[in-house]
Design a protein around this motif. Structure first.
Motif, PDB file in Angstrom:
ATOM      1  N   ILE A  85       9.767   4.921  10.244  1.00 62.83           N
ATOM      2  CA  ILE A  85      11.204   4.693  10.367  1.00 62.83           C
ATOM      3  C   ILE A  85      11.616   5.064  11.788  1.00 62.83           C
ATOM      4  O   ILE A  85      11.231   6.111  12.300  1.00 62.83           O
ATOM      5  N   ASP A 128       2.819   8.870   4.061  1.00 62.48           N
ATOM      6  CA  ASP A 128       2.180   7.553   4.096  1.00 62.48           C
ATOM      7  C   ASP A 128       1.889   7.197   5.544  1.00 62.48           C
ATOM      8  O   ASP A 128       2.356   7.875   6.465  1.00 62.48           O
ATOM      9  N   ASN A 141       8.814   5.296  -2.849  1.00 60.11           N
ATOM     10  CA  ASN A 141       9.169   4.830  -1.508  1.00 60.11           C
ATOM     11  C   ASN A 141       7.939   4.714  -0.619  1.00 60.11           C
ATOM     12  O   ASN A 141       7.820   3.768   0.167  1.00 60.11           O
ATOM     13  N   LYS A 166       6.427   1.528  -1.647  1.00 61.73           N
ATOM     14  CA  LYS A 166       7.232   0.344  -1.303  1.00 61.73           C
ATOM     15  C   LYS A 166       7.272   0.094   0.202  1.00 61.73           C
ATOM     16  O   LYS A 166       7.175  -1.030   0.664  1.00 61.73           O
ATOM     17  N   TYR A 167       7.493   1.167   0.961  1.00 64.34           N
ATOM     18  CA  TYR A 167       7.716   0.982   2.408  1.00 64.34           C
ATOM     19  C   TYR A 167       6.538   1.434   3.261  1.00 64.34           C
ATOM     20  O   TYR A 167       6.497   1.143   4.453  1.00 64.34           O
ATOM     21  N   GLY A 222      15.051  -2.069  -4.576  1.00 65.95           N
ATOM     22  CA  GLY A 222      15.700  -0.783  -4.256  1.00 65.95           C
ATOM     23  C   GLY A 222      17.204  -0.835  -4.483  1.00 65.95           C
ATOM     24  O   GLY A 222      17.821  -1.890  -4.399  1.00 65.95           O
ATOM     25  N   THR A 223      17.785   0.313  -4.758  1.00 65.13           N
ATOM     26  CA  THR A 223      19.239   0.385  -4.950  1.00 65.13           C
ATOM     27  C   THR A 223      19.929   1.052  -3.761  1.00 65.13           C
ATOM     28  O   THR A 223      21.150   1.025  -3.655  1.00 65.13           O
ATOM     29  N   GLY A 224      19.139   1.681  -2.894  1.00 70.22           N
ATOM     30  CA  GLY A 224      19.730   2.395  -1.762  1.00 70.22           C
ATOM     31  C   GLY A 224      20.255   3.773  -2.157  1.00 70.22           C
ATOM     32  O   GLY A 224      20.937   4.439  -1.377  1.00 70.22           O
ATOM     33  N   GLY A 261      18.109   6.119  -3.913  1.00 71.53           N
ATOM     34  CA  GLY A 261      16.980   7.012  -4.208  1.00 71.53           C
ATOM     35  C   GLY A 261      17.007   8.303  -3.409  1.00 71.53           C
ATOM     36  O   GLY A 261      16.929   9.403  -3.973  1.00 71.53           O
ATOM     37  N   LEU A 262      17.138   8.205  -2.101  1.00 75.12           N
ATOM     38  CA  LEU A 262      17.081   9.415  -1.280  1.00 75.12           C
ATOM     39  C   LEU A 262      18.348  10.255  -1.404  1.00 75.12           C
ATOM     40  O   LEU A 262      18.305  11.470  -1.245  1.00 75.12           O
ATOM     41  N   SER A 280      14.733  -3.746   1.232  1.00 79.64           N
ATOM     42  CA  SER A 280      15.028  -2.851   0.112  1.00 79.64           C
ATOM     43  C   SER A 280      15.339  -3.664  -1.142  1.00 79.64           C
ATOM     44  O   SER A 280      14.828  -3.392  -2.227  1.00 79.64           O
ATOM     45  N   TYR A 284      22.444   3.780   2.271  1.00 79.38           N
ATOM     46  CA  TYR A 284      21.927   3.560   3.625  1.00 79.38           C
ATOM     47  C   TYR A 284      20.489   3.040   3.520  1.00 79.38           C
ATOM     48  O   TYR A 284      19.650   3.637   2.867  1.00 79.38           O
ATOM     49  N   ARG A 285      20.237   1.906   4.139  1.00 75.49           N
ATOM     50  CA  ARG A 285      18.882   1.360   4.163  1.00 75.49           C
ATOM     51  C   ARG A 285      18.545   0.950   5.590  1.00 75.49           C
ATOM     52  O   ARG A 285      19.415   0.507   6.337  1.00 75.49           O
ATOM     53  N   VAL A 286      17.268   1.068   5.924  1.00 75.01           N
ATOM     54  CA  VAL A 286      16.844   0.646   7.256  1.00 75.01           C
ATOM     55  C   VAL A 286      16.868  -0.884   7.307  1.00 75.01           C
ATOM     56  O   VAL A 286      17.313  -1.486   8.273  1.00 75.01           O
TER      57      VAL A 286
HETATM   58  P1  ADP Z   1      15.943   2.168  -1.607  1.00 78.13           P
HETATM   59  O1  ADP Z   1      16.452   1.960  -2.975  1.00 78.13           O
HETATM   60  O2  ADP Z   1      16.451   1.155  -0.639  1.00 78.13           O
HETATM   61  O3  ADP Z   1      14.470   2.350  -1.566  1.00 78.13           O
HETATM   62  P2  ADP Z   1      16.213   4.962  -0.745  1.00 78.13           P
HETATM   63  O4  ADP Z   1      17.447   5.785  -0.703  1.00 78.13           O
HETATM   64  O5  ADP Z   1      15.103   5.428  -1.630  1.00 78.13           O
HETATM   65  O6  ADP Z   1      16.705   3.510  -1.150  1.00 78.13           O
HETATM   66  O7  ADP Z   1      15.646   4.823   0.731  1.00 78.13           O
HETATM   67  C1  ADP Z   1      16.545   4.445   1.760  1.00 78.13           C
HETATM   68  C2  ADP Z   1      15.824   3.665   2.833  1.00 78.13           C
HETATM   69  O8  ADP Z   1      14.925   4.531   3.531  1.00 78.13           O
HETATM   70  C3  ADP Z   1      14.969   2.524   2.307  1.00 78.13           C
HETATM   71  O9  ADP Z   1      15.723   1.348   2.106  1.00 78.13           O
HETATM   72  C4  ADP Z   1      13.951   2.379   3.439  1.00 78.13           C
HETATM   73  O10 ADP Z   1      14.507   1.577   4.450  1.00 78.13           O
HETATM   74  C5  ADP Z   1      13.807   3.797   3.987  1.00 78.13           C
HETATM   75  N1  ADP Z   1      12.584   4.490   3.503  1.00 78.13           N
HETATM   76  C6  ADP Z   1      12.488   5.370   2.485  1.00 78.13           C
HETATM   77  N2  ADP Z   1      11.239   5.850   2.346  1.00 78.13           N
HETATM   78  C7  ADP Z   1      10.495   5.268   3.311  1.00 78.13           C
HETATM   79  C8  ADP Z   1       9.100   5.349   3.708  1.00 78.13           C
HETATM   80  N3  ADP Z   1       8.222   6.121   3.054  1.00 78.13           N
HETATM   81  N4  ADP Z   1       8.710   4.599   4.779  1.00 78.13           N
HETATM   82  C9  ADP Z   1       9.599   3.811   5.451  1.00 78.13           C
HETATM   83  N5  ADP Z   1      10.908   3.690   5.114  1.00 78.13           N
HETATM   84  C10 ADP Z   1      11.363   4.404   4.071  1.00 78.13           C
END
Ligand code: ADP
Length: 269
Positions: free
Chosen positions: A202, A197, A162, A165-166, A227-229, A231-232, A222, A215-217
């Motif tokens: 966010i 990072d 993440n 990616k983000y 991304g699958t949404g 991960g977290l 994503s 949940y995704r921002v």
């Molecule tokens: P995804 O598969 O979309 O990456 P996650 O559950 O891993 O799903 O993360 C959920 C959302 O949290 C992401 O879609 C992203 O919007 C936000 N996010 C996660 N990690 C970061 C990060 N390091 N910086 C900014 N946004 C993040």
């Protein structure tokens, strides 16, 4: 700006009598709604790539039948969509496995610094491609704590992925391991792994819901990133199973820091 999830391994203590009935009913109703939302989300997430693939198959059978260039392009897209479905199904399986494991304590041990070095090596190429400067601290030597190796690897892999990616636009990745003598929420000594990072960050309104399934921002972003949404959500359940705590600090435009606190021992309760 801070979201914290502390999980007690035992169900909350509730009062007696009528209060219990009220709590039970509303909790049951809520979880039914949560289940319904989850099924709707999964169906939608699977249907989107499926619909795209069916569309391309139809085009390949019809208008693009003799167009070699178009065929190659469509096959590439179909491969990407199938990959997306594959990842989603793998993440759903992980999530369900992790959730059913949640009440069972991990019975093995992990060497945290070695594990973190391994995850950084596995993701080396992605980190290099994003041109991120990697700063590590505390990753030398050996430090054993109770934990499930496969699951904890998944936690650190998801968080570092993440960050790439983000948070890649900040071209910085910090991975720090340190011991906390007494962590009040865990009532004992803990090991903290910080993954930071300096990317987009966010907005604080998203933080409380960030570990919810799907949940995704920014859904589009994503998806673009594969991304699958989930991960977290997977990270949260694994940390819960380890009786740990996940802390997220993020500032829009300045980056994010995810801290996983893991108890040094699982003696308690
Ligand atoms: P995804 O598969 O979309 O990456 P996650 O559950 O891993 O799903 O993360 C959920 C959302 O949290 C992401 O879609 C992203 O919007 C936000 N996010 C996660 N990690 C970061 C990060 N390091 N910086 C900014 N946004 C993040």
């Amino acid at each position: 700006l801070v979201a914290e999830m502390t999980v007690s391994p035992l169900p909350p203590i509730v009062g007696r009598g009528a209060m219990i009935a009220i709590l039970d009913r509303s909790e049951a109703e809520e979880s039914e709604q949560v289940r319904r939302d989850f099924v709707a989300n999964v169906s939608h997430e699977l249907k989107t790539p499926l619909t795209a693939m069916l569309g391309f198959i139809e085009t390949l059978r019809g208008p693009a039948r003799n167009d070699a260039k178009a065929r190659d392009r469509f096959l590439d897209i179909m491969e990407r969509e199938a990959g997306r479905m594959n990842r989603l199904v793998s993440d759903l399986l992980s999530l369900s496995r992790v959730q059913s494991d949640e009440r069972r304590r991990p019975s093995s041990e992990v060497d945290l610094p070695m594990m973190l070095r391994g995850v950084l090596a596995t993701l080396g190429q992605a980190i290099d491609t994003a041109e991120m400067r990697v700063e590590t601290s505390g990753l030398g030597g050996t430090q054993r704590i109770p934990g499930d190796p496969d699951q904890l690897v998944q936690v650190f892999q998801n968080l570092i992925e993440n960050a790439v990616k983000y948070g890649g636009s900040g071209h910085y990745l910090g991975v720090t391991l340190y011991r906390v003598e007494y962590e009040p929420t865990l009532r004992g000594a803990a090991w903290a792994v910080e993954i930071a990072d300096k990317g987009d960050g966010i907005d604080e309104i998203h933080l409380p819901r960030l570990t919810e399934r799907f949940y995704r921002v920014d859904t589009h972003r994503s998806r673009e990133q594969g991304g699958t949404g989930l991960g977290l959500a997977i990270v949260k359940h694994i940390v819960n199973r380890h009786r740990g705590r996940l802390k997220i600090v993020s500032h829009k435009g300045r980056g994010s820091r995810f801290t996983v606190m893991l108890p040094e021992s699982l003696r308690r309760g």
